[in-house]
Design a protein around this motif. Sequence first.
Motif, PDB file in Angstrom:
ATOM      1  N   MET A 129       0.828  -1.201   0.000  1.00 37.98           N
ATOM      2  CA  MET A 129       0.000   0.000   0.000  1.00 37.98           C
ATOM      3  C   MET A 129       0.861   1.248   0.000  1.00 37.98           C
ATOM      4  SD  MET A 129      -2.974  -0.954   2.737  1.00 37.98           S
ATOM      5  CE  MET A 129      -3.866  -2.493   2.648  1.00 37.98           C
ATOM      6  N   SER A 130       0.477   2.227  -0.802  1.00 41.77           N
ATOM      7  CA  SER A 130       1.286   3.433  -0.908  1.00 41.77           C
ATOM      8  C   SER A 130       0.826   4.515   0.064  1.00 41.77           C
ATOM      9  CB  SER A 130       1.238   3.969  -2.341  1.00 41.77           C
ATOM     10  OG  SER A 130      -0.092   4.289  -2.702  1.00 41.77           O
ATOM     11  N   GLY A 131      -0.504   4.605   0.343  1.00 42.58           N
ATOM     12  CA  GLY A 131      -1.014   5.626   1.253  1.00 42.58           C
ATOM     13  C   GLY A 131      -0.949   7.005   0.643  1.00 42.58           C
ATOM     14  N   GLU A 132       0.192   7.656   0.768  1.00 39.25           N
ATOM     15  CA  GLU A 132       0.378   8.986   0.199  1.00 39.25           C
ATOM     16  C   GLU A 132       0.596   8.874  -1.305  1.00 39.25           C
ATOM     17  OE1 GLU A 132       0.114  11.885   1.749  1.00 39.25           O
ATOM     18  OE2 GLU A 132      -0.406  10.852   3.607  1.00 39.25           O
ATOM     19  N   LEU A 133      -0.066   9.733  -2.038  1.00 40.14           N
ATOM     20  CA  LEU A 133       0.054   9.732  -3.486  1.00 40.14           C
ATOM     21  C   LEU A 133       0.665  11.036  -3.969  1.00 40.14           C
ATOM     22  CD1 LEU A 133      -3.459   8.294  -4.478  1.00 40.14           C
ATOM     23  CD2 LEU A 133      -1.271   7.138  -4.806  1.00 40.14           C
ATOM     24  N   ARG A 134       1.611  10.926  -4.907  1.00 38.47           N
ATOM     25  CA  ARG A 134       2.056  12.110  -5.633  1.00 38.47           C
ATOM     26  C   ARG A 134       1.077  12.354  -6.778  1.00 38.47           C
ATOM     27  NH1 ARG A 134       7.072   9.752  -4.352  1.00 38.47           N
ATOM     28  NH2 ARG A 134       7.008   8.502  -6.258  1.00 38.47           N
ATOM     29  N   LEU A 135       1.116  13.567  -7.300  1.00 37.86           N
ATOM     30  CA  LEU A 135       0.142  13.942  -8.318  1.00 37.86           C
ATOM     31  C   LEU A 135       0.850  14.532  -9.532  1.00 37.86           C
ATOM     32  CD1 LEU A 135      -2.854  14.292  -9.093  1.00 37.86           C
ATOM     33  CD2 LEU A 135      -2.802  16.510  -7.928  1.00 37.86           C
ATOM     34  N   LEU A 166      -9.337   3.431  -2.974  1.00 35.06           N
ATOM     35  CA  LEU A 166      -8.879   2.198  -3.626  1.00 35.06           C
ATOM     36  C   LEU A 166      -7.464   2.364  -4.164  1.00 35.06           C
ATOM     37  CD1 LEU A 166     -12.158   1.418  -5.609  1.00 35.06           C
ATOM     38  CD2 LEU A 166     -11.351   0.275  -3.527  1.00 35.06           C
ATOM     39  N   TRP A 167      -7.165   3.551  -4.652  1.00 38.26           N
ATOM     40  CA  TRP A 167      -5.832   3.832  -5.174  1.00 38.26           C
ATOM     41  C   TRP A 167      -4.827   3.984  -4.032  1.00 38.26           C
ATOM     42  CZ3 TRP A 167      -4.964   3.942 -10.461  1.00 38.26           C
ATOM     43  CH2 TRP A 167      -6.119   3.906 -11.252  1.00 38.26           C
ATOM     44  N   ARG A 168      -5.248   4.588  -2.939  1.00 40.02           N
ATOM     45  CA  ARG A 168      -4.350   4.728  -1.780  1.00 40.02           C
ATOM     46  C   ARG A 168      -4.010   3.367  -1.170  1.00 40.02           C
ATOM     47  NH1 ARG A 168      -4.436  10.196  -0.992  1.00 40.02           N
ATOM     48  NH2 ARG A 168      -6.419  11.266  -1.296  1.00 40.02           N
ATOM     49  N   ASP A 169      -4.938   2.423  -1.295  1.00 36.56           N
ATOM     50  CA  ASP A 169      -4.710   1.084  -0.747  1.00 36.56           C
ATOM     51  C   ASP A 169      -3.952   0.173  -1.706  1.00 36.56           C
ATOM     52  OD1 ASP A 169      -6.017   1.761   1.576  1.00 36.56           O
ATOM     53  OD2 ASP A 169      -7.946   0.936   0.940  1.00 36.56           O
ATOM     54  N   SER A 170      -3.600   0.687  -2.864  1.00 38.79           N
ATOM     55  CA  SER A 170      -2.899  -0.105  -3.878  1.00 38.79           C
ATOM     56  C   SER A 170      -1.408   0.230  -3.866  1.00 38.79           C
ATOM     57  CB  SER A 170      -3.482   0.206  -5.265  1.00 38.79           C
ATOM     58  OG  SER A 170      -2.957   1.438  -5.766  1.00 38.79           O
ATOM     59  N   PRO A 171      -0.598  -0.471  -4.650  1.00 36.08           N
ATOM     60  CA  PRO A 171       0.841  -0.140  -4.716  1.00 36.08           C
ATOM     61  C   PRO A 171       1.151   1.137  -5.489  1.00 36.08           C
ATOM     62  CG  PRO A 171       0.423  -2.426  -5.378  1.00 36.08           C
ATOM     63  CD  PRO A 171      -0.897  -1.726  -5.360  1.00 36.08           C
ATOM     64  N   VAL A 172       0.156   1.748  -6.120  1.00 33.62           N
ATOM     65  CA  VAL A 172       0.390   2.958  -6.909  1.00 33.62           C
ATOM     66  C   VAL A 172       0.940   4.071  -6.019  1.00 33.62           C
ATOM     67  CG1 VAL A 172      -0.733   4.785  -8.258  1.00 33.62           C
ATOM     68  CG2 VAL A 172      -1.348   2.384  -8.637  1.00 33.62           C
ATOM     69  N   THR A 173       1.957   4.776  -6.503  1.00 32.07           N
ATOM     70  CA  THR A 173       2.568   5.858  -5.723  1.00 32.07           C
ATOM     71  C   THR A 173       2.353   7.237  -6.338  1.00 32.07           C
ATOM     72  OG1 THR A 173       4.645   5.289  -6.842  1.00 32.07           O
ATOM     73  CG2 THR A 173       4.350   4.477  -4.601  1.00 32.07           C
ATOM     74  N   THR A 174       2.036   7.283  -7.636  1.00 29.40           N
ATOM     75  CA  THR A 174       1.783   8.558  -8.313  1.00 29.40           C
ATOM     76  C   THR A 174       0.577   8.409  -9.220  1.00 29.40           C
ATOM     77  OG1 THR A 174       4.139   9.154  -8.332  1.00 29.40           O
ATOM     78  CG2 THR A 174       2.712  10.321  -9.863  1.00 29.40           C
ATOM     79  N   LEU A 175      -0.336   9.380  -9.164  1.00 28.75           N
ATOM     80  CA  LEU A 175      -1.459   9.434 -10.093  1.00 28.75           C
ATOM     81  C   LEU A 175      -1.140  10.450 -11.183  1.00 28.75           C
ATOM     82  CD1 LEU A 175      -4.780   9.467  -8.006  1.00 28.75           C
ATOM     83  CD2 LEU A 175      -3.764   7.564  -9.265  1.00 28.75           C
TER      84      LEU A 175
END
Length: 339
Positions: free
Chosen positions: A1-7, A310-319
């Motif tokens: 999980m990434s939690g914090e997302l860059r944009l 759902l995105w915060r709970d995934s491995p994604v780190t940047t949207l």
Amino acid sequence: MSGELRLGLNLGYWQRNADDATEVVQTAERLGYDSVWTAEAYGSDAFTPLAWYGARTSRIKLGTSVVQMSARSPVATAMTAMTLDHLTGGRLLLGVGASGPQVVEGWYGQPFPKPLARTREYVDIMRKVWRREEPVTNDGPHYPLPYPGGAGLGKPLKLITHPLRPDIPVYLGAEGPKNVALAAEITDGWLPLFVFPEKIESMYGPSLAGARPGFDIAAMVLVMITDDVRAALDGVKMMLTLYIGGMGAKARNFHADIVARMGFADAAHKIQELYLAGRKDEAFHAIPDELADGISLVGPAGRVRERLELWRDSPVTTLLVMGPRDEPTLRTIRDLVLG
């Protein structure tokens, strides 16, 4: 999980009629977006618009999503990347990708087979160029340096200009599990085009297991803030109709393959069959709403906020958001993602 997302903001291709997105990029920078990305296929190139926007900004990172490897030799891409990185104060994020056989062989006149081996060799040569430790040589079969044959006078050379950064971040555009595993092994980030956040672990967990610390999964996602969810989903489905139906040969469509791995194999086959038969409207209606909704963020702000979890709970780190160009929408997305 990434939690914090860059944009980040993905502008896609530069188009005709003077599509100058300078004001959009400046707005994104002012609002705190971390990066802006451009693309290429068989129209505009990815580097030139970034140079244009880089000259008119000071902080926002500049990404290619993606530079097609068959368009340039590894050293040509390394030279261009080094130059742009220098001129923009170390802001380049270099996304590269193998593209597909139709473009590689039909547009660039280069062979497509063995894309994984070619990618590995390509990235290795670029890093040799930037490190400047010795004259660049390569014994691999795809990009041999010096060239074996020809005039017989080829000489190993070293980059004349000292790079601002000898470790320019390299990202890989990849869809297949083996290509994603290669991205995790040899690059700094992965640029997936279609991501269903609830399914990314089951689809790519083993491929991502070898990723180095700080590996960035920068996922492209179509975002539309609107009260008309139906119209927004139809907009996503229009994009999917083209990619699943027509972006690739019938027997080799990577976009259809990834949709199949998401659990929509029957739909992907039907969409492609209808599209190639010229029945594009039927292909559009064959796309499940669940698929369109799963890979996008559409609807009122409250709905998008809920789906962002759902995105915060995934491995994604940047949207890397696609679609919005106006300041109010960019601001709303900034507030939703960055809080």
